[in-house]
Design a protein around this motif. Structure first.
Motif, mmCIF file in Angstrom:
data_model
loop_
_atom_site.group_PDB
_atom_site.id
_atom_site.type_symbol
_atom_site.label_atom_id
_atom_site.label_comp_id
_atom_site.label_asym_id
_atom_site.label_seq_id
_atom_site.Cartn_x
_atom_site.Cartn_y
_atom_site.Cartn_z
ATOM 1 N N MET A 1 0.856 -1.173 0.000
ATOM 2 C CA MET A 1 0.000 0.000 0.000
ATOM 3 C C MET A 1 0.900 1.234 0.000
ATOM 4 O O MET A 1 1.863 1.304 0.739
ATOM 5 C CB MET A 1 -0.889 -0.003 1.245
ATOM 6 N N SER A 2 0.553 2.176 -0.804
ATOM 7 C CA SER A 2 1.352 3.395 -0.850
ATOM 8 C C SER A 2 1.004 4.308 0.328
ATOM 9 O O SER A 2 -0.081 4.204 0.922
ATOM 10 C CB SER A 2 1.116 4.131 -2.165
ATOM 11 N N ALA A 3 1.922 5.181 0.636
ATOM 12 C CA ALA A 3 1.686 6.130 1.723
ATOM 13 C C ALA A 3 0.537 7.072 1.374
ATOM 14 O O ALA A 3 -0.210 7.497 2.268
ATOM 15 C CB ALA A 3 2.963 6.911 2.012
ATOM 16 N N GLU A 4 0.370 7.351 0.093
ATOM 17 C CA GLU A 4 -0.724 8.228 -0.327
ATOM 18 C C GLU A 4 -2.085 7.580 -0.066
ATOM 19 O O GLU A 4 -3.023 8.248 0.374
ATOM 20 C CB GLU A 4 -0.591 8.596 -1.809
ATOM 21 N N VAL A 5 -2.185 6.297 -0.353
ATOM 22 C CA VAL A 5 -3.438 5.576 -0.089
ATOM 23 C C VAL A 5 -3.706 5.526 1.411
ATOM 24 O O VAL A 5 -4.830 5.744 1.867
ATOM 25 C CB VAL A 5 -3.405 4.153 -0.704
ATOM 26 N N ALA A 6 -2.657 5.260 2.185
ATOM 27 C CA ALA A 6 -2.808 5.239 3.644
ATOM 28 C C ALA A 6 -3.271 6.602 4.151
ATOM 29 O O ALA A 6 -4.109 6.689 5.058
ATOM 30 C CB ALA A 6 -1.494 4.840 4.307
ATOM 31 N N SER A 7 -2.765 7.671 3.541
ATOM 32 C CA SER A 7 -3.169 9.020 3.929
ATOM 33 C C SER A 7 -4.645 9.256 3.641
ATOM 34 O O SER A 7 -5.357 9.844 4.466
ATOM 35 C CB SER A 7 -2.320 10.048 3.179
ATOM 36 N N GLU A 8 -5.098 8.811 2.484
ATOM 37 C CA GLU A 8 -6.516 8.963 2.154
ATOM 38 C C GLU A 8 -7.402 8.176 3.116
ATOM 39 O O GLU A 8 -8.441 8.664 3.563
ATOM 40 C CB GLU A 8 -6.773 8.519 0.714
ATOM 41 N N ILE A 9 -6.991 6.947 3.418
ATOM 42 C CA ILE A 9 -7.764 6.114 4.355
ATOM 43 C C ILE A 9 -7.790 6.778 5.721
ATOM 44 O O ILE A 9 -8.842 6.882 6.357
ATOM 45 C CB ILE A 9 -7.175 4.693 4.432
ATOM 46 N N TRP A 10 -6.623 7.248 6.187
ATOM 47 C CA TRP A 10 -6.542 7.919 7.485
ATOM 48 C C TRP A 10 -7.439 9.158 7.501
ATOM 49 O O TRP A 10 -8.170 9.393 8.468
ATOM 50 C CB TRP A 10 -5.097 8.302 7.786
ATOM 51 N N GLY A 11 -7.405 9.932 6.430
ATOM 52 C CA GLY A 11 -8.225 11.137 6.356
ATOM 53 C C GLY A 11 -9.711 10.850 6.463
ATOM 54 O O GLY A 11 -10.467 11.625 7.058
ATOM 55 N N GLU A 12 -10.131 9.739 5.904
ATOM 56 C CA GLU A 12 -11.553 9.375 5.956
ATOM 57 C C GLU A 12 -11.955 8.756 7.294
ATOM 58 O O GLU A 12 -13.068 8.961 7.767
ATOM 59 C CB GLU A 12 -11.891 8.403 4.822
ATOM 60 N N LEU A 13 -11.056 7.998 7.893
ATOM 61 C CA LEU A 13 -11.427 7.243 9.091
ATOM 62 C C LEU A 13 -11.104 7.922 10.418
ATOM 63 O O LEU A 13 -11.698 7.573 11.440
ATOM 64 C CB LEU A 13 -10.750 5.865 9.065
#
Length: 86
Positions: A1-13
């Protein structure tokens, strides 16, 4: 998983994580990304603007620095004077 995807998930959750638990959650995100070979700069760039992740990353770096310093400290037993051997 890329850090960008993790950032998006974190931002939503993260809004679903209680405020008192966010720092622990952010520290977990940072640890997982580090464990999956994402660099500090990559994480910083992906999560720019997120104070929880920035604090968690700083805490991780401080802990890592303390750990590295502990490993570098010589033991007193190793620091004997060689002249004492003669």
């Amino acid at each position: 998983m890329s850090a960008e995807v993790a950032s998006e998930i974190w931002g939503e959750l993260k809004r679903y994580v209680n405020v008192v638990d966010r720092m622990d959650a952010a520290e977990s995100i940072v640890a997982i990304l580090i464990d999956h070979d994402h660099g500090v700069d990559e994480i910083r760039d992906a999560f720019k603007g997120d104070s929880d992740i920035k604090k968690a990353l700083t805490a991780y770096l401080d802990n890592d620095k303390d750990y590295a310093e502990e490993e570098e400290e010589p033991d007193d037993e190793d620091n004997y004077n060689q002249e004492d051997d003669y």
